[in-house]
Write a protein that holds these residues in place. Structure first.
Motif, short mmCIF file in Angstrom:
data_model
loop_
_atom_site.label_atom_id
_atom_site.label_comp_id
_atom_site.label_asym_id
_atom_site.label_seq_id
_atom_site.Cartn_x
_atom_site.Cartn_y
_atom_site.Cartn_z
N ASP A 5 -1.71 1.66 4.20
CA ASP A 5 -1.83 2.58 5.33
C ASP A 5 -0.78 3.68 5.23
OD1 ASP A 5 -3.33 3.29 7.64
OD2 ASP A 5 -1.72 2.54 8.91
N ASN A 6 0.39 3.36 4.73
CA ASN A 6 1.42 4.39 4.52
C ASN A 6 1.00 5.38 3.44
OD1 ASN A 6 3.21 3.51 6.50
ND2 ASN A 6 4.26 2.12 5.11
N LEU A 8 -2.09 6.17 2.81
CA LEU A 8 -3.11 6.97 3.49
C LEU A 8 -2.44 8.04 4.36
CD1 LEU A 8 -6.11 7.44 4.21
CD2 LEU A 8 -5.80 5.76 6.04
N GLN A 18 -8.03 10.69 9.83
CA GLN A 18 -7.69 9.28 9.65
C GLN A 18 -8.06 8.47 10.88
OE1 GLN A 18 -3.67 8.57 8.08
NE2 GLN A 18 -3.67 10.72 7.44
N LYS A 22 -10.82 5.39 11.56
CA LYS A 22 -10.40 4.10 12.12
C LYS A 22 -11.14 3.77 13.41
CE LYS A 22 -5.96 4.20 9.77
NZ LYS A 22 -4.50 4.30 9.89
N CYS A 34 -8.54 -3.20 17.45
CA CYS A 34 -8.37 -1.97 16.66
C CYS A 34 -9.00 -0.77 17.35
CB CYS A 34 -8.94 -2.14 15.26
SG CYS A 34 -8.00 -3.29 14.22
N HIS A 38 -6.82 2.45 18.19
CA HIS A 38 -7.07 3.73 17.53
C HIS A 38 -7.67 4.77 18.47
CE1 HIS A 38 -5.35 2.62 13.81
NE2 HIS A 38 -5.96 1.43 13.90
N GLY A 107 -9.06 4.76 3.73
CA GLY A 107 -9.02 4.59 5.19
C GLY A 107 -9.99 3.52 5.66
N VAL A 110 -8.57 0.03 4.58
CA VAL A 110 -7.43 -0.42 5.38
C VAL A 110 -7.90 -0.89 6.76
CG1 VAL A 110 -5.36 0.41 6.59
CG2 VAL A 110 -5.70 0.96 4.18
N ILE A 111 -8.71 -0.11 7.42
CA ILE A 111 -9.11 -0.51 8.77
C ILE A 111 -10.09 -1.67 8.75
CG2 ILE A 111 -11.01 1.16 9.09
CD1 ILE A 111 -8.41 -0.02 11.73
N THR A 114 -7.93 -4.73 8.56
CA THR A 114 -7.28 -4.95 9.86
C THR A 114 -8.28 -5.47 10.87
OG1 THR A 114 -5.76 -3.16 9.34
CG2 THR A 114 -5.83 -3.87 11.62
#
Length: 131
Positions: A5-6, A8, A18, A22, A34, A38, A107, A110-111, A114
């Motif tokens: 995520d960092n 991204l 981004q 998400k 989430c 978000h 992106g 990552v989401i 999560t």
């Protein structure tokens, strides 16, 4: 995943793009934690509540580039197999570079992770729920 995520965050997509990714993926997967997080972050980076609502509903936001991003993300999330070349051409025509296409995929990855983690653990929502 935090390291990804960092990466991204330092990539080639705006904060608004981004967060749109998400929000949309969280809506599609049904991750209440989430989605709520978000939506809140999306507003903090400049999205209007109406824009986020339209993204979630699959409706036009009035921003052609953002709508192209949302359509592309939906296509990747909701359809199996190789994406049609016309879809790739359309996102490029909307102004996204090949490097940004990589960041869009990151992106989503990552989401999605999560979302899955929070859905498995039924993470307690410790801030206002999405409306």
């Amino acid at each position: 995943m935090l390291a990804a995520d960092n990466v991204l965050a330092k990539g080639n997509l705006s904060n608004k793009d981004q967060e749109a990714i998400k929000v949309l993926v969280s809506e599609l997967t049904g991750c209440d934690y989430c989605l709520a997080a978000h939506l809140m972050i999306g507003k903090s980076v400049g999205h209007k509540a109406e824009t986020l609502k339209a993204l979630r509903a699959g409706q036009s936001t009035g921003d052609a580039k953002l709508d192209a991003l949302a359509h592309f993300v939906r296509q990747l999330q909701q359809n199996a197999g190789t994406l049609a070349q016309a879809e790739v051409d359309a996102i490029r025509a909307a102004g996204y570079s090949d490097t940004q296409l990589v960041d869009i995929c990151l992106g989503i990855a990552v989401i999605t992770f999560t979302n899955l983690f929070n859905r498995i653990n039924d993470t307690v929502l410790d801030f206002p729920a999405a409306d």
